[in-house]
Design a protein around this motif. Structure first.
Motif, PDB file in Angstrom:
ATOM      1  N   PRO A  29      47.717  10.279  -4.403  1.00 11.19           N
ATOM      2  CA  PRO A  29      46.909   9.386  -3.564  1.00 11.19           C
ATOM      3  C   PRO A  29      47.752   8.368  -2.808  1.00 11.19           C
ATOM      4  O   PRO A  29      48.878   8.045  -3.203  1.00 11.19           O
ATOM      5  CB  PRO A  29      46.022   8.679  -4.585  1.00 11.19           C
ATOM      6  N   ASP A  30      47.206   7.880  -1.703  1.00  6.93           N
ATOM      7  CA  ASP A  30      47.702   6.654  -1.085  1.00  6.93           C
ATOM      8  C   ASP A  30      47.076   5.480  -1.832  1.00  6.93           C
ATOM      9  O   ASP A  30      45.859   5.438  -2.025  1.00  6.93           O
ATOM     10  CB  ASP A  30      47.284   6.565   0.386  1.00  6.93           C
ATOM     11  N   LEU A  31      47.881   4.526  -2.253  1.00  5.72           N
ATOM     12  CA  LEU A  31      47.358   3.317  -2.872  1.00  5.72           C
ATOM     13  C   LEU A  31      46.601   2.484  -1.841  1.00  5.72           C
ATOM     14  O   LEU A  31      46.814   2.624  -0.631  1.00  5.72           O
ATOM     15  CB  LEU A  31      48.505   2.503  -3.465  1.00  5.72           C
ATOM     16  N   TYR A  34      47.715   1.364   1.873  1.00  8.15           N
ATOM     17  CA  TYR A  34      48.768   2.248   2.372  1.00  8.15           C
ATOM     18  C   TYR A  34      48.176   3.505   2.998  1.00  8.15           C
ATOM     19  O   TYR A  34      47.094   3.963   2.611  1.00  8.15           O
ATOM     20  CB  TYR A  34      49.687   2.679   1.227  1.00  8.15           C
ATOM     21  N   GLY A  35      48.930   4.098   3.921  1.00  5.24           N
ATOM     22  CA  GLY A  35      48.558   5.394   4.470  1.00  5.24           C
ATOM     23  C   GLY A  35      47.134   5.418   4.986  1.00  5.24           C
ATOM     24  O   GLY A  35      46.715   4.562   5.759  1.00  5.24           O
ATOM     25  N   ASP A  36      46.374   6.405   4.530  1.00  2.41           N
ATOM     26  CA  ASP A  36      45.002   6.570   5.001  1.00  2.41           C
ATOM     27  C   ASP A  36      43.965   6.038   4.021  1.00  2.41           C
ATOM     28  O   ASP A  36      42.766   6.277   4.191  1.00  2.41           O
ATOM     29  CB  ASP A  36      44.729   8.054   5.291  1.00  2.41           C
ATOM     30  N   SER A  37      44.413   5.330   2.977  1.00  6.64           N
ATOM     31  CA  SER A  37      43.448   4.713   2.071  1.00  6.64           C
ATOM     32  C   SER A  37      42.817   3.479   2.710  1.00  6.64           C
ATOM     33  O   SER A  37      43.334   2.922   3.681  1.00  6.64           O
ATOM     34  CB  SER A  37      44.125   4.320   0.749  1.00  6.64           C
ATOM     35  N   GLU A  38      41.706   3.064   2.121  1.00  2.00           N
ATOM     36  CA  GLU A  38      41.003   1.896   2.654  1.00  2.00           C
ATOM     37  C   GLU A  38      41.843   0.633   2.483  1.00  2.00           C
ATOM     38  O   GLU A  38      42.707   0.558   1.603  1.00  2.00           O
ATOM     39  CB  GLU A  38      39.651   1.734   1.953  1.00  2.00           C
ATOM     40  N   ALA A  50      48.085  -5.952  -8.421  1.00  2.00           N
ATOM     41  CA  ALA A  50      48.349  -4.773  -9.240  1.00  2.00           C
ATOM     42  C   ALA A  50      47.166  -4.455 -10.143  1.00  2.00           C
ATOM     43  O   ALA A  50      46.903  -3.284 -10.456  1.00  2.00           O
ATOM     44  CB  ALA A  50      49.618  -4.988 -10.057  1.00  2.00           C
ATOM     45  N   GLU A  51      46.435  -5.477 -10.567  1.00  4.19           N
ATOM     46  CA  GLU A  51      45.274  -5.261 -11.433  1.00  4.19           C
ATOM     47  C   GLU A  51      44.197  -4.461 -10.700  1.00  4.19           C
ATOM     48  O   GLU A  51      43.604  -3.533 -11.258  1.00  4.19           O
ATOM     49  CB  GLU A  51      44.712  -6.596 -11.908  1.00  4.19           C
ATOM     50  N   HIS A  52      43.934  -4.826  -9.432  1.00  2.00           N
ATOM     51  CA  HIS A  52      42.984  -4.041  -8.640  1.00  2.00           C
ATOM     52  C   HIS A  52      43.471  -2.608  -8.489  1.00  2.00           C
ATOM     53  O   HIS A  52      42.680  -1.649  -8.529  1.00  2.00           O
ATOM     54  CB  HIS A  52      42.801  -4.666  -7.263  1.00  2.00           C
ATOM     55  N   ALA A  53      44.777  -2.441  -8.288  1.00  2.00           N
ATOM     56  CA  ALA A  53      45.327  -1.111  -8.037  1.00  2.00           C
ATOM     57  C   ALA A  53      45.168  -0.188  -9.241  1.00  2.00           C
ATOM     58  O   ALA A  53      44.835   0.994  -9.082  1.00  2.00           O
ATOM     59  CB  ALA A  53      46.797  -1.223  -7.643  1.00  2.00           C
TER      60      ALA A  53
END
Length: 261
Positions: A29-31, A34-38, A50-53
């Protein structure tokens, strides 16, 4: 599940995905950001903690119907791995981290003399950083090329074609800002990316791969893992910098197959 770092997106694993797919279902996945993630509200860097991630990763497992998996992390995702194997231990069969990062890393990373390497983390705190880096495609190339080549054991890390793939992604709307928000949320001089839970000893079976030529996460940081893990191995890889999956893809494929059985 292969989790990327900065500067990157899912594609940093492209040299190993095909071979690993003959043995595993490979999820890359894109985090967030990043990239095409929201990209949640970019004006609120706290949403990039980092907690959300790690909560995102857990939610992705739920969405895909995955109860357990093998997890691999690099760079930012070295931090995520440290947190994820504690908060979501039930998800992890085994783990692997490239260039280990523990709670002891923060004071070292932001302190002297290492600030000569980690200066960019504070540059990313500023609004001008996004404007400067995205002011043109060439400016973006110059900035990111520094990290690809300086953090690699031997430059250039990327071919011209590979660099263009990265630039195409970095120059998409808000992608640089999304990545820089991770630094604002987690690596400002006042942030606290590690929780009390992150200081607990983990029993997860985990392998740490450390490039001997990595200037930003140097080999000495691997000494810290003894405080935080009781079921681990550390492998030091010569002639390798920060990007093992790009610099030593055959080794990465072999170690994942060897350890994830």
């Amino acid at each position: 599940m292969l989790l990327h770092g900065w500067p990157g997106f899912w594609w940093e694993w492209y040299k190993v995905i095909g071979d690993l797919a003959s043995n595993y279902d490979v999820i890359v996945p894109d985090l967030r950001g990043y990239g095409d993630s929201e990209k949640p509200d970019l004006d609120d860097p706290s949403l990039y903690s980092a907690e959300h991630a790690i909560d995102d990763i857990d939610a992705l497992c739920d969405a895909l119907g995955i109860e357990q998996a093998y997890f691999v992390g690099h760079d930012w995702s070295a931090i995520l791995m440290h947190k994820f194997v504690r908060k979501y231990r039930h998800r992890v069969i085994k783990g692997m981290t490239f260039d280990p990062i523990t709670p002891d890393f923060g004071p070292f990373y932001l302190g002297f003399p290492h600030m000569a390497e980690s200066w960019y983390s504070q540059f990313h705190q500023t609004d001008m950083s996004v404007e400067l880096v995205t002011s043109s495609r060439e400016a973006c190339a110059i900035y990111f090329r520094h990290f690809f080549d300086h953090w690699a054991y031997a430059a250039p890390l990327l071919s011209e074609e590979e660099e263009e793939v990265y630039l195409d992604t970095f120059m998409k709307q808000d992608n640089v800002r999304g990545g820089f928000n991770w630094y604002r949320a987690n690596l400002s001089v006042t942030s606290a990316p590690f929780s009390p839970l992150d200081n607990h000893v983990s029993d997860v079976p985990i392998t740490f791969i450390q490039g001997m030529g990595d200037p930003v996460v140097p080999p000495s940081v691997a000494n810290h893992v003894t405080k935080y893990y009781n079921n681990y191995t550390v492998e030091y890889v010569p002639d390798c910098g920060h990007y093992a999956m790009v610099e030593k893809p055959d080794l990465v494929i072999d170690r994942i197959r060897r350890n994830f059985t």
